[in-house]
Structures are given as structure tokens and as C-alpha cells.
Motif scaffolding. Structure first.
Motif, short mmCIF file in Angstrom:
data_model
loop_
_atom_site.label_atom_id
_atom_site.label_comp_id
_atom_site.label_asym_id
_atom_site.label_seq_id
_atom_site.Cartn_x
_atom_site.Cartn_y
_atom_site.Cartn_z
N VAL A 1 47.07 43.94 -0.92
CA VAL A 1 47.17 43.03 -0.15
C VAL A 1 46.11 43.02 0.78
CG1 VAL A 1 47.37 40.88 1.58
CG2 VAL A 1 49.26 41.81 -0.05
N GLU A 2 45.18 42.89 0.94
CA GLU A 2 43.53 43.77 1.36
C GLU A 2 43.55 43.15 3.30
OE1 GLU A 2 40.22 43.58 -0.06
OE2 GLU A 2 40.90 45.47 -2.39
N TYR A 3 43.97 41.61 2.47
CA TYR A 3 44.19 41.45 4.28
C TYR A 3 44.96 39.88 4.06
CZ TYR A 3 42.14 39.25 8.40
OH TYR A 3 41.86 38.77 9.57
N PRO B 1 48.39 35.98 10.64
CA PRO B 1 49.80 36.57 10.12
C PRO B 1 50.70 36.36 11.17
CG PRO B 1 48.18 38.25 11.17
CD PRO B 1 47.77 36.56 10.62
N ALA B 2 50.24 35.47 11.74
CA ALA B 2 51.79 34.81 12.76
C ALA B 2 52.55 33.82 11.68
CB ALA B 2 51.46 33.61 13.76
N ALA B 3 52.09 33.41 10.39
CA ALA B 3 52.83 32.60 9.41
C ALA B 3 53.37 33.27 8.22
CB ALA B 3 52.05 31.87 8.39
N ALA B 4 53.05 34.66 8.76
CA ALA B 4 54.12 35.16 7.58
C ALA B 4 55.18 36.03 8.19
CB ALA B 4 52.88 36.85 7.53
N MET B 5 55.19 36.89 9.87
CA MET B 5 55.55 36.72 10.42
C MET B 5 57.19 35.62 10.31
SD MET B 5 56.10 40.27 11.32
CE MET B 5 54.66 41.51 10.65
N SER B 6 56.99 34.74 10.53
CA SER B 6 57.41 33.21 10.89
C SER B 6 58.17 32.87 9.63
CB SER B 6 56.18 31.96 11.41
OG SER B 6 57.71 30.93 10.93
N ARG B 7 57.31 33.24 8.53
CA ARG B 7 58.23 33.07 7.63
C ARG B 7 59.07 34.27 7.03
NH1 ARG B 7 60.62 31.78 3.69
NH2 ARG B 7 60.15 30.93 2.63
N VAL C 1 63.35 41.87 15.55
CA VAL C 1 62.39 41.68 16.40
C VAL C 1 61.54 42.11 15.95
CG1 VAL C 1 61.64 42.91 18.66
CG2 VAL C 1 64.15 43.03 18.14
N MET C 2 60.51 40.66 16.22
CA MET C 2 58.90 40.30 16.06
C MET C 2 57.83 40.70 16.77
SD MET C 2 55.27 39.42 14.99
CE MET C 2 56.00 38.33 16.84
N TYR C 3 57.41 42.24 17.01
CA TYR C 3 56.35 42.77 18.05
C TYR C 3 54.87 42.56 17.12
CZ TYR C 3 54.92 44.57 22.91
OH TYR C 3 54.40 44.57 23.73
N GLU C 4 54.13 41.76 18.33
CA GLU C 4 52.59 42.03 18.43
C GLU C 4 52.03 42.24 19.40
OE1 GLU C 4 48.51 38.88 18.32
OE2 GLU C 4 50.64 38.08 18.66
N ARG C 5 51.06 43.20 19.29
CA ARG C 5 49.87 44.24 20.22
C ARG C 5 48.81 44.04 19.61
NH1 ARG C 5 53.28 49.05 18.60
NH2 ARG C 5 53.89 48.89 20.94
N PRO C 6 48.03 44.34 20.31
CA PRO C 6 46.22 44.44 19.40
C PRO C 6 46.35 45.06 18.22
CG PRO C 6 46.54 44.59 22.30
CD PRO C 6 47.74 44.21 21.87
N GLY C 7 46.13 44.23 17.78
CA GLY C 7 45.65 45.02 16.23
C GLY C 7 46.78 44.93 15.06
N GLU C 8 48.14 45.01 15.55
CA GLU C 8 49.37 44.89 14.65
C GLU C 8 50.03 44.24 15.21
OE1 GLU C 8 51.56 49.07 13.51
OE2 GLU C 8 52.02 48.44 15.74
N TRP C 9 50.87 43.58 14.08
CA TRP C 9 52.78 42.95 13.93
C TRP C 9 53.19 43.68 13.37
CZ3 TRP C 9 51.21 37.45 15.11
CH2 TRP C 9 49.88 37.07 15.54
N VAL C 10 54.26 44.05 14.11
CA VAL C 10 55.71 44.71 13.20
C VAL C 10 56.98 43.55 13.07
CG1 VAL C 10 56.15 45.59 15.22
CG2 VAL C 10 56.74 46.42 13.33
N PHE C 11 57.46 43.51 12.04
CA PHE C 11 58.47 42.51 11.49
C PHE C 11 60.10 43.26 11.43
CE2 PHE C 11 61.19 40.84 9.14
CZ PHE C 11 62.26 39.84 9.77
N ILE D 1 51.92 44.58 9.93
CA ILE D 1 50.63 43.97 9.44
C ILE D 1 49.27 44.14 10.28
CG2 ILE D 1 49.36 41.27 8.61
CD1 ILE D 1 52.09 40.50 7.97
N GLY D 2 47.84 44.07 9.79
CA GLY D 2 46.89 44.64 10.26
C GLY D 2 45.73 44.44 10.03
N GLU D 3 44.60 45.14 10.05
CA GLU D 3 43.83 45.72 9.41
C GLU D 3 44.21 45.81 8.61
OE1 GLU D 3 40.34 46.31 12.12
OE2 GLU D 3 39.84 45.22 12.89
N PHE D 4 44.66 47.39 8.53
CA PHE D 4 44.98 48.33 7.34
C PHE D 4 45.94 47.48 5.82
CE2 PHE D 4 48.48 48.22 10.30
CZ PHE D 4 49.18 47.51 10.12
N GLY D 5 46.10 45.98 6.06
CA GLY D 5 46.85 45.21 5.16
C GLY D 5 48.06 45.50 5.76
#
Length: 438
Positions: free
Chosen positions: A10-12, A16-22, A33-43, A130-134
Motif C-alpha cells: 500500500v503506497e499511501y 490513517p485515523a480510520a485505519a487505526m480505529s478499524r 495502544v495507538m499513538y499518533e505523532r507528527p508523520g507517523e501513526w503506530v498501533f 502508517i506514514g508517508e512510507f506506507g
């Protein structure tokens, strides 16, 4: 255990919020724990280990085995040593810290119930970034990786959930009376400032992941989070960092103080901004917060490295706009990341000035124990880097019910009704987006 470290095809990800919520709502990965910082979301999910600290006991779990011991000293050092005792093998830790974590540093342990949770940390088996890296998945089996891919793909095609109306003006906590009492104590020179809060109970079960998704679509936080850990579900849109320590030992905190409503139209918002920047009460409140943060930062930093930047910038955070500044320093060689957090915690903009008397006032005058409210969601890297974001603009839920909470900074010039209105403005960042569980 079979694991992968794979970039999915997946390129982009457009939402991301919908992805993390799902991922959170799918209920397939245990605690998370899901955490969003500038440029990156981690689940981060499915703990293989964890640390739970309450007032009397430390419990350390690794691969299904738990060791419980009585502890002594200060919470920050106890948690730091407990993390160091685990075979993390390069893994990160995620979790939350309750406001009551500060009681040892400010001689307030007499106010605590022995069952009060201070820290909940988990070391996840699975991380999805999830980020600009995919999208990157680590720790999952091939089958789980496929499921994660499918869930994220499905999430991008769903509509926003519908909220359930919530009345934030109901107040059984006598907030205005408590504000008036604090003003009296300030006028008697007991302290300069205190943040008093009020709790709004919700009369229904909340879908926390769906609330996060809808709320994130309407908020512009510095950081955001979504979690289910230690019997608590929560989601929030943080306006500031309590503390971060990066791999180069640069320490940062972001005192926020001074508030006006936002999102009521361009002309009204600009007028509110101008009023905020010229209101003596708000300017004094912000300036003394920055002064306190600077002194705290200097106490853990190399001499001459503490500095303030972006002084009194106006930052828009959902339904409100704030005065905000950034304070940085270089962590002294004899100090750890957890010691820096202990000195800066709780955020000066969520406690009081001076902190010792302000925190004592919080414990005396706030209506209920705070728990995660005005505490922090924390991420810890194996190289010593740490980030703790202030928990405000959030929703909380346990088996006993769901609630919101908001506060305001009380100084000598405070008017009880205006401070009540400020709590309503802050609750406007989350209350309109609460989704009732089906």
C-alpha cells in the motif's frame, strides 16, 4: 513464533485515523495502544510483557508470568529499573501514567487510595506503523499481516460514524464554588495558580474507537491516542507534550496556558485570538507557566542549554485556541529520561504554580481522583528516548461507565462563571463526537 517485518503493498493510506480505529475496533489483537505523532501513526498490540505500578505494588509480567513485589523509592525510578530488567531485545514500550504518579515528588501520598494505578506499560508483540512510507507491520504472523492489510483497506471505504448528543453543561461537582474557593486561597497567597477540573459522566456505553475516528476528523492535536490497557479504554487529542527526550538527549516540553474558543467562523475566531493575545489574565497565566517550565528544565539540563522558543504562539486545537510556548534543554549526563519526565510531570499547565501547593490544592479541591486525566500517554524506546503527551480533550471508559473531563487555570483574576465556560469550550473538542456503542 513466526514473525514478519514487511511493508505491505500500500503506497499511501488516505485516512490513517480510520485505519487505526478499524484495527482497534476489530478486537483481534488484545490490549493495545495507538499513538499518533507528527508523520507517523503506530498501533501496538498483543502484549508479551508489561509493567503495572499502583500505590503499594509493582507487577512485572513477561510471557505469561507475573511477579508482584512491594516497592520503595520514587515511581519513575521503579518503572525505569523494571523496564531495564526485561529482555526487551529492541522492543518499544507503550502505556499511560496517571496524574497521581506525581504524589511522591510533591508529598501528597496521603491523598491516595492504595488501589490507585500510577503506571500501565505494555511491550507489544505486534506493531503497525502508517506514514508517508506506507504501512509497516512487525511481529505479526503472515496470516495476521494479511488480516491487518484487509482491515486497513476496508477502513478506507467506510463513512464517519454518527455521534450521540452529550450535555456538557450539567455539573453536579459544584465547579463554580470550587473555583471561588481556589481564588480565595490564591488571594491569601497560598499559591499563584491551580487547574481545577470537572467530570461529566455519560449515561451510555461508548464506542471508543469510533469516537476516536470521528473526533480526530474534527481536531488538530499535537498528538493523539487510542488505547485499551489495564481495564481502561481512552481516546484523546492532546494539545501539548509533557516531555520528550530524543536519541540525542534533547528534552522538550510545551507549556500551554490561555484559552479562547475556536471554530465559530473566521471573524469571530480572529477576534477571540486578538482578545487572547491582549488579555492580562491569560498573559500572566501563560508567562508564569513558562517560567516554571524553564526552571524545571534547567534543573535536569546541562548548564546554559535551556531555552524558550515560539513564546506565546497561538495554536489551534479543535474547539479551542491556546497560547503555547516551547522549552528545551540538553539532558545532563547524570540524568535519565525517566528522571526528566518526573521533574516535568505533571504538566505545569494541568497542575498549578508553585507546583507543590498547586498539586495539594488539586487533591483537595478536585471532585474525584483524576487518573489518566492530566496524566500522560507514553512511548519508550530501547535507546532511552521517551515521549509523554498530556492527556486532555479525552474520553475515558471502564466497566463502571464512561466520562469526559476538562479543567481551567484559576488565578487571582479568575471569575467562576468564565472558568466554567472555558471547561465547556474545551469539552467541545470531544463531546460533539462521542459515538454510542451499538
Amino acid at each position: 513464533m513466526s514473525t514478519t517485518d514487511e511493508r505491505l503493498r500500500v503506497e499511501y493510506v488516505t485516512d490513517p485515523a480510520a485505519a487505526m480505529s478499524r484495527l482497534a475496533g476489530a478486537d483481534r489483537f488484545g490490549e493495545y495502544v495507538m499513538y499518533e505523532r507528527p508523520g507517523e501513526w503506530v498501533f501496538a498490540a498483543d502484549p508479551i510483557g508489561g509493567i503495572e505500578l499502583d500505590v503499594e505494588e509493582l507487577r512485572v509480567t513477561w510471557e505469561g508470568q507475573t511477579t508482584a513485589t512491594r516497592w520503595e523509592g520514587r515511581p519513575a525510578g521503579v518503572v525505569d529499573r523494571a523496564l531495564g530488567s526485561l529482555p526487551l531485545d529492541g522492543r518499544n514500550a507503550y502505556g499511560w501514567i496517571g496524574f497521581e504518579f506525581c504524589a511522591w515528588a510533591f508529598d501528597a501520598t496521603q491523598y491516595l487510595d492504595p488501589r490507585t494505578t500510577l503506571v500501565q506499560l505494555m511491550i507489544p508483540r505486534i506493531e503497525v506503523r502508517i506514514g508517508e512510507f506506507g504501512i509497516r507491520v512487525s511481529g505479526a504472523t503472515p496470516a495476521e499481516t494479511g488480516d491487518i492489510h484487509d482491515l486497513i483497506t476496508e477502513s478506507q471505504e467506510t463513512e464517519l460514524p454518527q455521534p450521540h448528543p452529550t450535555d456538557v453543561r450539567l455539573d453536579p461537582t459544584a465547579y463554580a464554588d470550587r473555583v471561588a474557593k481556589a481564588v480565595g486561597e490564591i488571594e491569601a497567597n497560598r499559591y499563584q495558580k491551580v487547574i481545577l477540573s470537572r467530570k461529566v459522566d455519560l449515561p451510555f456505553v461508548v464506542d471508543i474507537p469510533a469516537t476516536y475516528r470521528l473526533g480526530r476528523a474534527h481536531n488538530t492535536p499535537a498528538r493523539s491516542f487510542l488505547l485499551r490497557l489495564g481495564g481502561l479504554e481512552a481516546a484523546g487529542f492532546s494539545p501539548e507534550l509533557v516531555a520528550s527526550v530524543d536519541e540525542n538527549r534533547l528534552v522538550t516540553t510545551e507549556p500551554v496556558a490561555g484559552t479562547r474558543a475556536f471554530g465559530r467562523g473566521a471573524e469571530i475566531d480572529m477576534a477571540a485570538r486578538a482578545d487572547l493575545l491582549t488579555d492580562p489574565k491569560e498573559i500572566v497565566e501563560h508567562a508564569i507557566s513558562v517560567q516554571t517550565s524553564f526552571a524545571e528544565m534547567a534543573s535536569v539540563s546541562d548548564p546554559g542549554t535551556t531555552a524558550v522558543s515560539d513564546f506565546m504562539a497561538v495554536r489551534e486545537r479543535g474547539s479551542v485556541q491556546h497560547l503555547s510556548s516551547t522549552v528545551c534543554g540538553r539532558l545532563a549526563a547524570d540524568r535519565s529520561s525517566w528522571e526528566a519526565l518526573e521533574v516535568l510531570f505533571p504538566s505545569v499547565t494541568a497542575s498549578g504554580i508553585p507546583k507543590h501547593a498547586g498539586i495539594d490544592s488539586v487533591f483537595r479541591l478536585d471532585h474525584d481522583p483524576r487518573g489518566l486525566y492530566s496524566g500522560a500517554v507514553v512511548t519508550v524506546s530501547p535507546n532511552g528516548a521517551l515521549e509523554a503527551t498530556l492527556v486532555l480533550r479525552a474520553i475515558y471508559q471502564t466497566t463502571e461507565g464512561a466520562w469526559l473531563r476538562a479543567g481551567a487555570g484559576i488565578v487571582a483574576q479568575s471569575k467562576p462563571q468564565r472558568e466554567f465556560e472555558e471547561t465547556c469550550e474545551k469539552l467541545g473538542s470531544i463531546a460533539p463526537y462521542v459515538v454510542r456503542a451499538q
